[in-house]
Design a protein around this motif. Structure first.
Motif, PDB file in Angstrom:
ATOM      1  N   LEU A 175       4.305  70.520 -24.685  1.00 63.88           N
ATOM      2  CA  LEU A 175       5.359  71.531 -24.596  1.00 63.88           C
ATOM      3  C   LEU A 175       5.102  72.722 -25.518  1.00 63.88           C
ATOM      4  CD1 LEU A 175       8.563  69.274 -24.446  1.00 63.88           C
ATOM      5  CD2 LEU A 175       7.311  70.331 -22.544  1.00 63.88           C
ATOM      6  N   ASN A 176       4.363  72.523 -26.625  1.00 64.83           N
ATOM      7  CA  ASN A 176       4.095  73.654 -27.527  1.00 64.83           C
ATOM      8  C   ASN A 176       2.659  74.132 -27.359  1.00 64.83           C
ATOM      9  OD1 ASN A 176       3.017  71.368 -28.629  1.00 64.83           O
ATOM     10  ND2 ASN A 176       4.131  71.485 -30.571  1.00 64.83           N
ATOM     11  N   GLU A 177       2.080  74.784 -28.365  1.00 61.39           N
ATOM     12  CA  GLU A 177       0.806  75.483 -28.159  1.00 61.39           C
ATOM     13  C   GLU A 177      -0.394  74.564 -27.991  1.00 61.39           C
ATOM     14  OE1 GLU A 177      -0.867  77.188 -32.029  1.00 61.39           O
ATOM     15  OE2 GLU A 177       1.284  77.093 -32.439  1.00 61.39           O
ATOM     16  N   GLY A 178      -0.284  73.288 -28.310  1.00 57.96           N
ATOM     17  CA  GLY A 178      -1.377  72.351 -28.052  1.00 57.96           C
ATOM     18  C   GLY A 178      -2.181  71.995 -29.278  1.00 57.96           C
ATOM     19  N   SER A 179      -3.277  71.234 -29.049  1.00 61.89           N
ATOM     20  CA  SER A 179      -4.098  70.739 -30.142  1.00 61.89           C
ATOM     21  C   SER A 179      -5.421  70.244 -29.573  1.00 61.89           C
ATOM     22  CB  SER A 179      -3.358  69.609 -30.871  1.00 61.89           C
ATOM     23  OG  SER A 179      -4.101  69.123 -31.963  1.00 61.89           O
ATOM     24  N   ASP A 211       1.693  58.843 -21.717  1.00 61.78           N
ATOM     25  CA  ASP A 211       1.195  59.995 -20.954  1.00 61.78           C
ATOM     26  C   ASP A 211       2.272  61.074 -20.903  1.00 61.78           C
ATOM     27  OD1 ASP A 211      -0.878  58.273 -20.473  1.00 61.78           O
ATOM     28  OD2 ASP A 211      -0.483  58.016 -18.341  1.00 61.78           O
ATOM     29  N   GLY A 212       1.847  62.342 -20.936  1.00 62.80           N
ATOM     30  CA  GLY A 212       2.843  63.401 -20.846  1.00 62.80           C
ATOM     31  C   GLY A 212       2.225  64.791 -20.815  1.00 62.80           C
ATOM     32  N   ILE A 213       3.107  65.796 -20.856  1.00 61.87           N
ATOM     33  CA  ILE A 213       2.697  67.207 -20.801  1.00 61.87           C
ATOM     34  C   ILE A 213       3.043  67.869 -22.127  1.00 61.87           C
ATOM     35  CG2 ILE A 213       3.096  69.423 -19.654  1.00 61.87           C
ATOM     36  CD1 ILE A 213       3.786  67.809 -17.124  1.00 61.87           C
ATOM     37  N   VAL A 221       4.064  63.889 -31.800  1.00 62.37           N
ATOM     38  CA  VAL A 221       2.819  63.258 -32.265  1.00 62.37           C
ATOM     39  C   VAL A 221       2.234  64.115 -33.378  1.00 62.37           C
ATOM     40  CG1 VAL A 221       0.548  62.373 -31.617  1.00 62.37           C
ATOM     41  CG2 VAL A 221       2.399  62.364 -29.934  1.00 62.37           C
ATOM     42  N   LYS A 222       2.075  63.518 -34.561  1.00 62.59           N
ATOM     43  CA  LYS A 222       1.527  64.244 -35.705  1.00 62.59           C
ATOM     44  C   LYS A 222       0.006  64.240 -35.676  1.00 62.59           C
ATOM     45  CE  LYS A 222       5.352  63.241 -38.854  1.00 62.59           C
ATOM     46  NZ  LYS A 222       5.724  62.588 -40.129  1.00 62.59           N
ATOM     47  N   ILE A 228       5.537  66.326 -26.699  1.00 54.98           N
ATOM     48  CA  ILE A 228       5.086  65.946 -25.359  1.00 54.98           C
ATOM     49  C   ILE A 228       6.273  65.482 -24.523  1.00 54.98           C
ATOM     50  CG2 ILE A 228       3.665  64.297 -24.066  1.00 54.98           C
ATOM     51  CD1 ILE A 228       1.882  64.106 -26.575  1.00 54.98           C
ATOM     52  N   GLU A 229       6.360  66.008 -23.303  1.00 60.43           N
ATOM     53  CA  GLU A 229       7.350  65.505 -22.342  1.00 60.43           C
ATOM     54  C   GLU A 229       6.716  64.339 -21.584  1.00 60.43           C
ATOM     55  OE1 GLU A 229       9.764  66.844 -18.301  1.00 60.43           O
ATOM     56  OE2 GLU A 229       9.007  68.392 -19.678  1.00 60.43           O
ATOM     57  N   VAL A 230       7.320  63.168 -21.673  1.00 60.22           N
ATOM     58  CA  VAL A 230       6.743  61.938 -21.120  1.00 60.22           C
ATOM     59  C   VAL A 230       6.789  61.955 -19.597  1.00 60.22           C
ATOM     60  CG1 VAL A 230       6.985  59.423 -21.016  1.00 60.22           C
ATOM     61  CG2 VAL A 230       7.346  60.634 -23.184  1.00 60.22           C
TER      62      VAL A 230
END
Length: 656
Positions: free
Chosen positions: A197-201, A193-195, A184-185, A236-238
């Motif tokens: 995986l990287n540092e976030g936003s 919905d998901g978790i 997701v840009k 994001i992991e779905v």
């Protein structure tokens, strides 16, 4: 009370997979507008043509054109009538074949055909024309309501960037399986919905919570479909399929809600079925009975009065505006982060006099936070750094709270010889100092003396000893939500006479929170069945009870309450599924907002009922005495319906 529950989201139509997208390509497209319905367009054209012919006919009558008479006059007004009345007459005939004689189509058909019979062509056309125009206004109002709700909630993108074999492939979100990874840009909407995986936003969560304030999510945290990524590229992991996403469920709830009628709606529907045949028989009596009473009886005059009576008594304003009022209430609630699963709950919530709430996650954050730090013989910064360094070796939620509060300084300290002592706490060496961090029993175990008053503290407490000397303590508690006190005050303003808190937490903590928030009654140490018993007791006392909770253990009591409410952001699926009202932003102050919306909706619905009956009763009396024409009847029917529709639409613009 029997309650209707929502079902799972339905399957949506399949969409094709597109080619891989490069970094320069734009994000998912917005959902295109549906083309205008051809049938609606043709109906509008026919209505305009009918109006033109009616105005032309009235103008020719006014100027007394000699050539405009006989069959030509009948043909002009007849065509104008059929352009708008053809479908109405067809509906009336179809319903008669089905055995459904007495409805607004039948009333309009009989009244207007009767007007033509006695030579009142212009009035006959006007009655039918303005009735159809009123229907157009109703359709436009409903379409606008649906569109505004859909635009607010249906933020699901049509495309999503799926990472496959190291490349980003643009696919339909319905094609993505649980466990796959999407990209997701910045500026894009999250499709599933998901978790993270990287540092976030940071994310705009307005579609789900009604709050536009950015919400920062880090690695490992959950994001939901409909959120808008505000900062940087994330992966994001779905965790849920498209049709099971939180946003899909919300949209499904709103779609289903308009089908669940309030008591007032059901009453008006039943009333119209009884009222319409009575009106028809009264009209027949008004046309024929004067023959036996009045000396100079003229059939055409009394038939005209009967036709006026029929037009006035048509229940269109009620049948149209009341459902629209409730639909507006559901839309207003949605814009404020509240989901009513039916208009019947808009009615029920106005009757609530007792609000029962869970503590953790409802009135409190549901997250442990440091409340107080007390230190003896050592600087507080050093105390916190040493304690956090040792606690960082534990995964316990209390340890995490201490670490989060301490900041970054503890990371520079060396931790050795860590030992966890079950039921007591941690022992270890930090920067060459021997630390004991845990409960009072830990210090007693190692014969470290401390102030016995700390055992009287209600909150969870972390006691610390450094080199066999008591050094201080940290209290940790579940922080009260910022708007909790405001929520309690607002509930009292809206007529809630009793506020009760039920919790599984220990009673001393429950009573302290209740005291801070000025809650009437509070009970701690309860199991789910104990909560059910408490609510049953209240209902036996004749109370109208709303229960607000968030956990799976709250589901039974949410079901039992007259109005069950669930916190939708952090709440369990079980609580949300069984609730009648879902609070999407988890703010307890929204309980009062829900009551306010329910009261305003009921107020507008009853304004429409009183307006319709009041005006109709006045013109009915005038019509029966021959003092009102079909023109007044048109206003009493279509005019009142139009005013009621405008009043109902007003609800969608009110800020709560």
């Amino acid at each position: 009370m029997t309650k209707e529950r929502n079902s799972k989201g339905k399957e949506l139509e399949d969409m094709t997979i597109t080619s891989p997208r490069t970094a320069e390509e734009p994000g998912p497209k917005s959902r295109p507008e549906r083309p205008e319905n051809e049938e609606e367009r043709s109906s509008y054209v026919l209505t305009i043509l009918s109006l033109v012919l009616l105005l032309a006919g009235i103008a020719l009558d006014f100027f007394d054109a000699e050539w405009f008479s006989g069959y030509l006059r009948l043909a002009v007004f007849g065509i104008a009538y059929l352009l708008v009345g053809g479908k109405v007459i067809k509906h009336a005939a179809t319903n008669i074949v089905k055995g459904e004689v007495f409805n607004e189509f039948f009333l309009m058909s009989i009244a207007t055909i009767g007007a033509f019979y006695i030579g009142e062509y212009a009035e006959g056309v006007a009655v039918m024309l303005f009735y159809v125009i009123g229907e157009h206004f109703q359709e436009a109002a409903v379409a606008r309501s649906r569109k505004s709700i859909k635009a607010l909630i249906d933020n699901r993108p049509e495309e999503v960037g799926l990472i496959r074999n190291g490349q980003v492939v643009i696919v339909d979100p319905k094609e993505v399986e649980i466990g796959e990874i999407i990209q997701v840009k910045s500026g894009e909407k999250v499709a599933l919905d998901g978790i993270i995986l990287n540092e976030g936003s940071s994310f705009n969560t307005a579609a789900l919570t009604g709050e536009s304030k950015p919400d920062t999510k880090g690695k490992g945290e959950t994001v939901l479909a409909g959120m808008i990524n505000l900062e940087k590229l994330i992966e994001i992991e779905v965790t849920s399929r498209y049709e099971d996403s939180a946003l899909s469920k919300i949209l499904k709830l709103v779609e289903e809600a308009s089908g669940r009628k309030a008591k007032t709606q059901k009453f008006i529907t039943k009333f119209a079925k009884i009222y319409t045949p009575i009106v028809v028989f009264f009209a027949i009596g008004l046309a024929l009975l004067p023959y036996f009473i009045v000396e100079t009886y003229i059939f055409e005059d009394w038939l005209y009065r009967a036709l006026v009576f029929l037009v006035i008594s048509c229940p269109c304003a009620l049948v149209i505006s009341i459902p629209l009022g409730y639909f507006g209430g559901i839309g207003a609630a949605s814009r404020n982060g509240l989901l009513f699963k039916g208009s019947n709950f808009l009615d029920l919530i106005t009757e609530v006099d007792t609000v029962v709430m869970d503590k953790t996650g409802t009135l409190t954050e549901g997250v442990f936070k440091v409340q107080e730090v007390k230190v003896e013989g050592i600087p507080q910064d050093q105390f916190l750094a040493l304690t956090a360094a040792l606690e960082s070796k534990s995964t316990h939620p209390i340890a995490s709270a201490v670490v989060e509060h301490a900041g970054e300084a503890y990371k520079q300290l060396e931790v050795q010889e860590v030992a966890e002592i079950a039921g007591h706490g941690l022992k270890g060496t930090v920067d060459g100092k021997e630390l004991l961090v845990g409960n009072a029993k830990l210090l007693q175990k190692f014969n470290v003396s401390f102030d016995p008053k700390i055992e009287e503290i209600v909150e969870t407490i972390v006691v610390v000893a450094i080199d066999q000397q008591y050094a201080g303590y940290i209290t940790i508690a579940d922080a009260i939500k910022e708007d909790a006190a405001v929520a309690i005050a607002q509930l009292r303003e809206f007529g809630v006479t009793s506020i009760v808190m039920l919790s599984g937490d220990k009673d001393s903590i429950v009573q302290k929170v209740a005291g801070q928030l000025k809650i009437d009654q509070a009970y701690g140490g309860l199991l789910p069945q104990d909560k059910v018993s408490k609510v049953e007791e209240l209902k036996k006392q004749g109370r109208k009870v709303a229960f607000v909770g968030d956990g799976i253990n709250d589901a039974p009591v949410i079901t039992l309450a007259d109005v069950g409410m669930a916190m939708g952001a952090l709440g369990s699926d079980a609580a949300i599924e069984t609730a009648d009202v879902v609070i999407q932003n988890d703010q307890p102050s929204q309980i009062a907002t829900a009551i306010k919306i329910g009261k305003k909706t009921r107020q507008i619905v009853w304004q429409n009922i009183i307006l319709a009956f009041g005006v109709k009763a006045l013109v009915l009396i005038l019509g029966a005495f021959g003092l009102a024409s079909l023109w007044e009847a048109v206003f009493a029917d279509v005019g009142v319906a139009f005013l009621a529709i405008l009043n109902a639409v007003r609800l969608q613009k009110i800020k709560f």
